[in-house]
Design a protein around this motif. Structure first.
Motif, PDB file in Angstrom:
ATOM      1  N   ASP A 117       0.727  -1.164   0.163  1.00 59.20           N
ATOM      2  CA  ASP A 117       0.506  -0.115   0.045  1.00 59.20           C
ATOM      3  C   ASP A 117       0.861   1.083   0.399  1.00 59.20           C
ATOM      4  O   ASP A 117       2.079   0.908   0.108  1.00 59.20           O
ATOM      5  CB  ASP A 117      -0.725  -0.014   1.556  1.00 59.20           C
ATOM      6  CG  ASP A 117      -1.659   1.073   1.016  1.00 59.20           C
ATOM      7  OD1 ASP A 117      -3.168   0.923   0.340  1.00 59.20           O
ATOM      8  OD2 ASP A 117      -1.616   1.979   1.910  1.00 59.20           O
ATOM      9  N   GLU A 118       0.635   2.271  -0.486  1.00 56.24           N
ATOM     10  CA  GLU A 118       1.232   3.891  -0.577  1.00 56.24           C
ATOM     11  C   GLU A 118       1.719   3.566   0.457  1.00 56.24           C
ATOM     12  O   GLU A 118       2.284   4.932   0.957  1.00 56.24           O
ATOM     13  CB  GLU A 118       0.150   4.684  -1.649  1.00 56.24           C
ATOM     14  CG  GLU A 118      -1.052   5.469  -0.494  1.00 56.24           C
ATOM     15  CD  GLU A 118      -1.878   6.009  -1.404  1.00 56.24           C
ATOM     16  OE1 GLU A 118      -0.815   7.234  -1.946  1.00 56.24           O
ATOM     17  OE2 GLU A 118      -2.837   6.205  -1.370  1.00 56.24           O
ATOM     18  N   PHE A 119       1.101   3.843   1.825  1.00 56.42           N
ATOM     19  CA  PHE A 119       1.093   4.349   2.998  1.00 56.42           C
ATOM     20  C   PHE A 119       2.163   3.309   3.894  1.00 56.42           C
ATOM     21  O   PHE A 119       2.383   3.461   5.097  1.00 56.42           O
ATOM     22  CB  PHE A 119       0.047   5.494   3.748  1.00 56.42           C
ATOM     23  CG  PHE A 119      -0.472   5.929   2.676  1.00 56.42           C
ATOM     24  CD1 PHE A 119       0.701   7.206   3.163  1.00 56.42           C
ATOM     25  CD2 PHE A 119      -1.571   6.420   2.801  1.00 56.42           C
ATOM     26  CE1 PHE A 119      -0.329   8.458   2.535  1.00 56.42           C
ATOM     27  CE2 PHE A 119      -2.107   7.844   1.347  1.00 56.42           C
ATOM     28  CZ  PHE A 119      -1.410   8.592   1.728  1.00 56.42           C
ATOM     29  N   LEU A 122       5.098   3.600   6.528  1.00 59.85           N
ATOM     30  CA  LEU A 122       5.223   4.407   7.702  1.00 59.85           C
ATOM     31  C   LEU A 122       4.486   3.538   8.911  1.00 59.85           C
ATOM     32  O   LEU A 122       5.098   3.566  10.034  1.00 59.85           O
ATOM     33  CB  LEU A 122       3.942   5.679   7.597  1.00 59.85           C
ATOM     34  CG  LEU A 122       4.017   6.535   6.941  1.00 59.85           C
ATOM     35  CD1 LEU A 122       2.221   7.148   6.484  1.00 59.85           C
ATOM     36  CD2 LEU A 122       5.264   6.947   7.005  1.00 59.85           C
ATOM     37  N   ASN A 166       1.139   1.931  15.237  1.00 59.76           N
ATOM     38  CA  ASN A 166       0.832   1.963  14.111  1.00 59.76           C
ATOM     39  C   ASN A 166      -0.991   1.932  13.986  1.00 59.76           C
ATOM     40  O   ASN A 166      -1.429   2.499  13.005  1.00 59.76           O
ATOM     41  CB  ASN A 166       0.550   0.912  13.857  1.00 59.76           C
ATOM     42  CG  ASN A 166       2.195   0.097  13.347  1.00 59.76           C
ATOM     43  OD1 ASN A 166       2.701   1.357  12.932  1.00 59.76           O
ATOM     44  ND2 ASN A 166       2.466  -0.917  13.392  1.00 59.76           N
ATOM     45  N   VAL A 169      -0.891   5.175  13.329  1.00 55.80           N
ATOM     46  CA  VAL A 169      -0.834   6.194  11.536  1.00 55.80           C
ATOM     47  C   VAL A 169      -2.389   5.572  11.133  1.00 55.80           C
ATOM     48  O   VAL A 169      -2.571   6.393  10.454  1.00 55.80           O
ATOM     49  CB  VAL A 169       0.359   5.452  11.136  1.00 55.80           C
ATOM     50  CG1 VAL A 169       0.711   5.062  10.229  1.00 55.80           C
ATOM     51  CG2 VAL A 169       1.480   5.199  12.116  1.00 55.80           C
ATOM     52  N   GLY A 170      -3.043   4.632  11.110  1.00 52.35           N
ATOM     53  CA  GLY A 170      -3.943   4.013  10.525  1.00 52.35           C
ATOM     54  C   GLY A 170      -5.286   4.827  10.900  1.00 52.35           C
ATOM     55  O   GLY A 170      -5.883   4.836  10.180  1.00 52.35           O
ATOM     56  N   SER A 172      -5.438   8.028  11.254  1.00 51.59           N
ATOM     57  CA  SER A 172      -4.940   8.371  10.361  1.00 51.59           C
ATOM     58  C   SER A 172      -5.219   8.566   8.708  1.00 51.59           C
ATOM     59  O   SER A 172      -5.474   9.890   8.318  1.00 51.59           O
ATOM     60  CB  SER A 172      -3.001   9.720  10.621  1.00 51.59           C
ATOM     61  OG  SER A 172      -3.603   9.740  12.278  1.00 51.59           O
ATOM     62  N   LEU A 173      -4.595   7.803   8.511  1.00 55.98           N
ATOM     63  CA  LEU A 173      -4.543   7.405   7.344  1.00 55.98           C
ATOM     64  C   LEU A 173      -6.308   6.589   6.584  1.00 55.98           C
ATOM     65  O   LEU A 173      -6.222   6.557   5.198  1.00 55.98           O
ATOM     66  CB  LEU A 173      -3.183   6.834   6.862  1.00 55.98           C
ATOM     67  CG  LEU A 173      -2.024   7.912   7.437  1.00 55.98           C
ATOM     68  CD1 LEU A 173      -0.655   7.228   6.503  1.00 55.98           C
ATOM     69  CD2 LEU A 173      -2.649   9.004   6.594  1.00 55.98           C
ATOM     70  N   TYR A 174      -6.224   6.003   7.412  1.00 53.52           N
ATOM     71  CA  TYR A 174      -7.503   5.088   7.240  1.00 53.52           C
ATOM     72  C   TYR A 174      -8.686   4.959   6.725  1.00 53.52           C
ATOM     73  O   TYR A 174      -8.663   5.893   8.500  1.00 53.52           O
ATOM     74  CB  TYR A 174      -6.557   3.428   6.749  1.00 53.52           C
ATOM     75  CG  TYR A 174      -5.946   3.083   6.121  1.00 53.52           C
ATOM     76  CD1 TYR A 174      -5.917   2.323   5.269  1.00 53.52           C
ATOM     77  CD2 TYR A 174      -4.535   3.485   7.373  1.00 53.52           C
ATOM     78  CE1 TYR A 174      -4.797   2.219   4.327  1.00 53.52           C
ATOM     79  CE2 TYR A 174      -2.551   2.699   6.919  1.00 53.52           C
ATOM     80  CZ  TYR A 174      -3.308   2.381   5.359  1.00 53.52           C
ATOM     81  OH  TYR A 174      -1.653   2.546   4.881  1.00 53.52           O
ATOM     82  N   ASP A 175      -9.856   4.599   6.590  1.00 53.64           N
ATOM     83  CA  ASP A 175     -10.929   5.114   6.575  1.00 53.64           C
ATOM     84  C   ASP A 175     -11.447   4.030   7.872  1.00 53.64           C
ATOM     85  O   ASP A 175     -12.257   4.143   9.007  1.00 53.64           O
ATOM     86  CB  ASP A 175     -11.590   4.606   5.934  1.00 53.64           C
ATOM     87  CG  ASP A 175     -11.670   5.052   4.390  1.00 53.64           C
ATOM     88  OD1 ASP A 175     -12.181   6.160   4.588  1.00 53.64           O
ATOM     89  OD2 ASP A 175     -11.092   4.933   4.200  1.00 53.64           O
TER      90      ASP A 175
END
Length: 216
Positions: A117-119, A122, A166, A169-170, A172-175
């Protein structure tokens, strides 16, 4: 104190491990030898759910350092790398949760490795074996499974710190972030409570047999 630098480092590491478990003071008749705490921490890196019971047994004098050494040997021998079956089980649970919440139907989810995945870059290294679920309307869900980091050779403290990072991070970046962390459920709940409401809603803890009580 006439202690070597290495001995002091061991004392500090043991104290930090105990403090993370809520143990900051010991009764006068309780002993927690550094060597015993070190072995409990090493066992916890592979089987985190055992750490509290082991610490309790050490404090009550039910376990010797030699017995802990044998437990650590057995733990190392029985440790297995996480496999595809565990990943499939997690995906099935996530698919059911998505369907129950009317987010999408089971047949609409697509599993992909997080490092593709693109993120994904991280995420901390032990959790590179996490997975992404691609959903309709370009939405994505992250699956974080604590079992996926066990046996990675990383210390217990670093595993836990990386796992919690994580989750941040999740969120912040995933639905959606589906978290499987029976051994660290309390820590994850405490972290989620500190998130902003909009991020807090995206984190879904999926654990059946976990303790919601704080560490002793």
């Amino acid at each position: 104190m006439r202690l070597s630098d290495n001995t002091l480092r061991r004392f500090i590491a043991a104290a930090q491990f105990l403090e993370a478990e809520g143990i900051t003071e010991l009764a006068p008749d309780v002993r927690m030898p550094v060597a015993a705490v070190e072995r409990v921490a090493r066992i916890a890196a592979r089987q985190p759910e055992r750490r509290r019971k082991l610490l309790e047994d050490v404090s009550e004098g039910k376990l010797t350092i030699m017995e802990l050494r044998e437990l650590l040997k057995k733990c190392r021998k029985s440790a297995k790398r996480p496999g595809g079956a565990h990943s499939t089980s997690s995906l099935d649970r996530v698919a059911r949760e998505l369907e129950i919440r009317n987010i999408c139907r089971r047949g609409e989810v697509v599993l992909a490795r997080a490092d593709e995945d693109e993120f994904g870059w991280l995420l901390t290294t032990p959790m590179k074996r996490s997975f992404i679920v691609r959903l309709p309307e370009a939405r994505r869900a992250l699956i974080l499974d604590a079992m996926m980091s066990q046996g990675s050779g990383t210390s217990f403290a670093m595993q836990r710190r990386g796992f919690l990072r994580n989750v941040l991070v999740g969120a912040s970046l995933y639905d959606f972030v589906f978290v499987f962390a029976a051994a660290w459920h309390y820590e994850v709940e405490k972290l989620v409570q500190q998130l902003r409401p909009v991020l807090r809603k995206s984190v879904i803890l999926v654990d059946d047999n976990c303790s919601r009580r704080p560490p002793p």
